[in-house]
Design an enzyme around this catalytic site. Structure first.
Site, PDB file in Angstrom:
ATOM      1  N   HIS A 119       0.833  -1.215   0.000  1.00  0.00           N
ATOM      2  CA  HIS A 119       0.000   0.000   0.000  1.00  0.00           C
ATOM      3  C   HIS A 119       0.862   1.259   0.000  1.00  0.00           C
ATOM      4  O   HIS A 119       1.578   1.535   0.961  1.00  0.00           O
ATOM      5  CB  HIS A 119      -0.926   0.003   1.238  1.00  0.00           C
ATOM      6  N   VAL A 130       5.778   2.468   1.644  1.00  0.00           N
ATOM      7  CA  VAL A 130       4.883   1.410   1.159  1.00  0.00           C
ATOM      8  C   VAL A 130       4.628   0.483   2.345  1.00  0.00           C
ATOM      9  O   VAL A 130       5.566  -0.091   2.901  1.00  0.00           O
ATOM     10  CB  VAL A 130       5.489   0.584  -0.004  1.00  0.00           C
ATOM     11  N   GLU A 131       3.355   0.363   2.750  1.00  0.00           N
ATOM     12  CA  GLU A 131       3.009  -0.578   3.824  1.00  0.00           C
ATOM     13  C   GLU A 131       2.916  -1.972   3.216  1.00  0.00           C
ATOM     14  O   GLU A 131       2.127  -2.187   2.284  1.00  0.00           O
ATOM     15  CB  GLU A 131       1.647  -0.238   4.433  1.00  0.00           C
ATOM     16  N   VAL A 132       3.709  -2.899   3.735  1.00  0.00           N
ATOM     17  CA  VAL A 132       3.690  -4.275   3.234  1.00  0.00           C
ATOM     18  C   VAL A 132       2.923  -5.109   4.263  1.00  0.00           C
ATOM     19  O   VAL A 132       3.353  -5.248   5.412  1.00  0.00           O
ATOM     20  CB  VAL A 132       5.122  -4.797   3.026  1.00  0.00           C
TER      21      VAL A 132
END
Ligand SMILES: NC(=O)c1ccc[n+]([C@@H]2O[C@H](COP(=O)([O-])OP(=O)(O)OC[C@H]3O[C@@H](n4cnc5c(N)ncnc54)[C@H](O)[C@@H]3O)[C@@H](O)[C@H]2O)c1
Length: 296
Positions: A119, A130-132
């Site tokens: 995200h 970036v949220e993983v």
């Protein structure tokens, strides 16, 4: 040259496409929108990109997938079923979803171990995070590969320990934006003053130190514990919630302040992008390469 399939040529997909393209990836972009060729000509000039209306052909032979289609679970499920069937077993299938659980997107999918949330914040080409977010079925190698790809794009991938709706960024944003809307509805402040207030205080603060770090400083040498027990302990008021039936007046106020339509959008985006670019490097973005990156 590695190939990425970008699914969806909307706000987020186009920005990912520019980012991957500028980092030397071969970009395939898939979107059923009838004006795809015009949009790509206008928005992705100079990017090595091939177009595909058909998702299966865009996926065939690709090395990484970044899905940025509509935020609707039934559409994502369908897209990931096609992606699973037309990609190699080592290809990560990442979704840009803002809040949907990876376990919902992957439910019943034979490639559930390859599905992960990646995200970004808008626009992905500029915002470092970036949220993983793995689901329970996501394999460790999928998470590792997604992190590796985002790092090589000069992003800051942060792995969440487990899935939760809205992840972390949008849960925080939801609380904050609801309170901003409530304050405008209550007639406490208008839209532009609220934006200026945030830019001149919390926005600037949080671009330099995070909320806990700021809390550690706010208490002086006695730290976060002191701030919480002293100043914060007096903030016992109820914060209220916005009235959903009065959203129309907030929409009108925002449109009156910032305009609407393509030309207003382009003007605002240019202002945001210029300011963001100006602060990225002084604030330390992109981060220096990690030891892992240097080994490869
Ligand atoms: N807008 C944001 O600020 C933001 C930020 C982070 C993440 N996201 C996420 O990114 C994703 C895309 O959001 P957006 O704002 O770019 O939306 P958007 O509406 O701008 O773009 C979505 C695109 O998907 C296309 N599409 C529709 N059906 C498709 C299909 N079957 N295959 C391929 N493409 C299809 C549409 O034609 C459209 O061009 C969503 O999951 C959203 O939650 C959005």
């Amino acid at each position: 040259m590695e190939a990425v399939t970008v699914v969806g040529a909307g706000v987020i997909g186009l920005s990912w496409a520019r980012l991957f393209g500028e980092a030397g990836w071969e970009v395939r972009i898939s979107d059923p929108r009838p004006d795809l060729a015009d949009v790509v000509d206008r928005e992705l000039a100079g990017v090595p990109v091939t177009l595909a209306v058909d998702l299966a052909s865009a996926a065939d032979g690709t090395d990484f997938v970044q899905e940025s289609g509509p935020e609707r679970i039934e559409i994502k499920e369908q897209m990931f079923a096609t992606l699973a069937a037309h990609t190699r077993d080592d290809v990560v299938l990442a979704s840009s979803s803002s809040s949907l659980l990876p376990s919902d997107i992957a439910a019943g999918n034979p490639a559930d171990h390859r599905i992960v949330i990646g995200h970004p914040f808008n626009p992905p080409e500029l915002m470092p995070l970036v949220e993983v977010v793995p689901g329970p079925a996501t394999s460790a190698s999928t998470v590792d590969r997604a992190v590796e790809v985002y790092r090589k794009l000069d992003k800051l991938p942060i792995r969440l320990k487990k899935e939760i709706p809205g992840f972390v960024g949008n849960r925080l944003q939801k609380v904050f934006n609801e309170q901003a809307t409530y304050l405008v509805q209550q007639g406490v402040i208008d839209v532009t003053d609220l934006d200026d207030l945030v830019r001149a205080s919390l926005g600037l603060r949080w671009a330099t130190v995070g909320p806990f770090q700021s809390g550690a400083l706010g208490g002086g040498p006695a730290g976060f514990r002191h701030l919480t027990e002293h100043v914060a302990s007096q903030m016992t008021f109820e914060i209220g919630r916005p009235d959903p039936s009065r959203m129309g007046e907030v929409f009108e106020a925002v449109e009156e302040a910032y305009g609407l339509g393509q030309s207003a959008y382009e003007k605002l985006a240019a202002l945001r992008d210029g300011r963001t670019r100006a602060v990225l490097e002084p604030l330390g973005w992109p981060p220096p390469p990690s030891a892992d990156d240097q080994e490869t």
